[in-house]
Motif scaffolding. Structure first.
Motif, PDB file in Angstrom:
ATOM      1  N   PRO A 244       0.821  -1.218   0.000  1.00  0.00           N
ATOM      2  CA  PRO A 244       0.000   0.000   0.000  1.00  0.00           C
ATOM      3  C   PRO A 244       0.854   1.267   0.000  1.00  0.00           C
ATOM      4  O   PRO A 244       1.792   1.409   0.796  1.00  0.00           O
ATOM      5  N   GLY A 245       0.535   2.177  -0.916  1.00  0.00           N
ATOM      6  CA  GLY A 245       1.209   3.471  -0.969  1.00  0.00           C
ATOM      7  C   GLY A 245       2.614   3.441  -1.516  1.00  0.00           C
ATOM      8  O   GLY A 245       3.348   4.426  -1.399  1.00  0.00           O
ATOM      9  N   ASP A 261       4.098   7.188  -0.698  1.00  0.00           N
ATOM     10  CA  ASP A 261       3.209   8.313  -0.438  1.00  0.00           C
ATOM     11  C   ASP A 261       2.890   8.367   1.062  1.00  0.00           C
ATOM     12  O   ASP A 261       3.451   7.608   1.854  1.00  0.00           O
ATOM     13  N   ASP A 262       1.987   9.273   1.452  1.00  0.00           N
ATOM     14  CA  ASP A 262       1.725   9.502   2.875  1.00  0.00           C
ATOM     15  C   ASP A 262       1.089   8.297   3.573  1.00  0.00           C
ATOM     16  O   ASP A 262       1.127   8.195   4.802  1.00  0.00           O
ATOM     17  N   THR A 263       0.497   7.392   2.814  1.00  0.00           N
ATOM     18  CA  THR A 263      -0.177   6.248   3.429  1.00  0.00           C
ATOM     19  C   THR A 263       0.748   5.055   3.637  1.00  0.00           C
ATOM     20  O   THR A 263       0.369   4.080   4.282  1.00  0.00           O
ATOM     21  N   ALA A 264       1.945   5.111   3.083  1.00  0.00           N
ATOM     22  CA  ALA A 264       2.844   3.962   3.117  1.00  0.00           C
ATOM     23  C   ALA A 264       3.481   3.805   4.495  1.00  0.00           C
ATOM     24  O   ALA A 264       3.726   4.776   5.214  1.00  0.00           O
ATOM     25  N   ASP A 265       3.791   2.571   4.861  1.00  0.00           N
ATOM     26  CA  ASP A 265       4.447   2.222   6.116  1.00  0.00           C
ATOM     27  C   ASP A 265       5.816   1.631   5.781  1.00  0.00           C
ATOM     28  O   ASP A 265       5.912   0.522   5.252  1.00  0.00           O
TER      29      ASP A 265
END
Length: 303
Positions: A244-245, A261-265
């Motif tokens: 994700p992201g 992006d801002d949602t990535a971990d």
């Protein structure tokens, strides 16, 4: 020198149906150097010409030290245009003295200032030469001397480093730092983004006549997308697909370049890499000013 701020407050300019500036705003404080960057036609030169009074704004206001810029204030601005605007057949010393006097210096002071700046910029031996007999790099140095000869309170330069060799770039960089350190607001436009990143306290990125990013280099780089380089030599080619992201930008010799992006971990990315085997490198990189600028231009093209 005074340490007032130059403020361009919601300035707009149209040419028929063409919007050159759309509520352009920027502030350059005394003792600060601001790099003004954008693609060709973005509105940089128009902004500078309005600040100088060469063009009239349709709306908005230009202020220095809290007061609207008037004729007296403009005489205290040092301006270096992108297009060379000096007299080609006039001797270097004569035209610098002449320009100093036009800005209100007594003749003796203008002579002293012209001599000081030609010495400072490595032009002392060319003072009695016609401008047209100088190399393009030395002509650019004379342009800078013309912007400085009247001891300006504000310095505005349009592509000052264009066409300069590395030695001349360093000379000009040193002079601009000195002016900033004396409390002068310094703003210059340039396409040499590595130079802007090295010199400037703040950077403003303009697109389609509006300021779209403004801050210190570190602030802008921190606000940009995160990139990771992961060296997992045993990982399959698609190991990061579907995270994700995460966008895979390239993969070569076991090294995968990722954009987050801002949602990535990033810890989830690390776990996914470790699940494939040993991880020899896991490094976070902030984008350079050049990469940030490219992202803005790409966004403009997409629109």
């Amino acid at each position: 020198m005074p340490e007032g701020a130059l403020e361009i407050d919601r300035v707009s300019k149209r040419y028929g149906d063409v919007v050159a500036l759309d509520e352009m705003s920027l502030t350059v404080h005394g003792g600060e150097m601001l790099g003004f960057v954008g693609s060709n036609g973005a509105g940089k030169t128009t902004t500078m010409r309005i600040a100088l009074g060469v063009l009239a704004a349709d709306s908005g206001e230009v202020r220095y030290d809290g007061a609207p810029v008037d004729r007296t204030t403009r005489s205290r601005i040092g301006y270096m245009p992108e297009e060379r605007g000096l007299y080609p057949k006039m001797k270097v010393s004569e035209q610098l003295q002449y320009l100093g006097e036009l800005h209100g210096l007594p003749r003796a002071d203008a002579v002293r200032s012209a001599n000081r700046w030609t010495e400072r910029l490595g032009l002392a031996e060319r003072r009695e030469d016609q401008l047209q007999k100088l190399s393009l790099g030395n002509q650019q140095r004379v342009q800078l001397a013309a912007a400085l000869v009247h001891d300006p309170s504000v310095l505005i330069l349009d592509e000052p480093f264009s066409g300069l060799d590395p030695v001349a770039v360093e000379v000009m960089s040193t002079v601009l730092r000195e002016m900033r350190d004396q409390g002068v607001p310094v703003v210059f436009s340039s396409h040499q983004l590595e130079l802007v990143q090295r010199l400037c306290d703040r950077v403003g990125i303009v697109r389609r006549g509006s300021m779209v990013a403004d801050g210190t280099v570190e602030e802008l780089r921190s606000s940009g997308p995160t990139r990771l380089t992961v060296h997992a030599p045993e990982a399959p080619a698609d190991w990061a697909e579907g995270l994700p992201g995460v966008t895979v930008e390239s993969r070569e010799n076991g090294r995968t370049a990722l954009r987050l992006d801002d949602t990535a971990d990033d810890q989830r990315v690390l776990r996914a890499a470790l699940a494939t085997g040993p991880v020899h490198e896991f490094s976070r990189e902030r984008p350079s000013l050049t990469e940030l600028f490219r992202d803005v231009v790409t966004e403009e093209t997409d629109e």
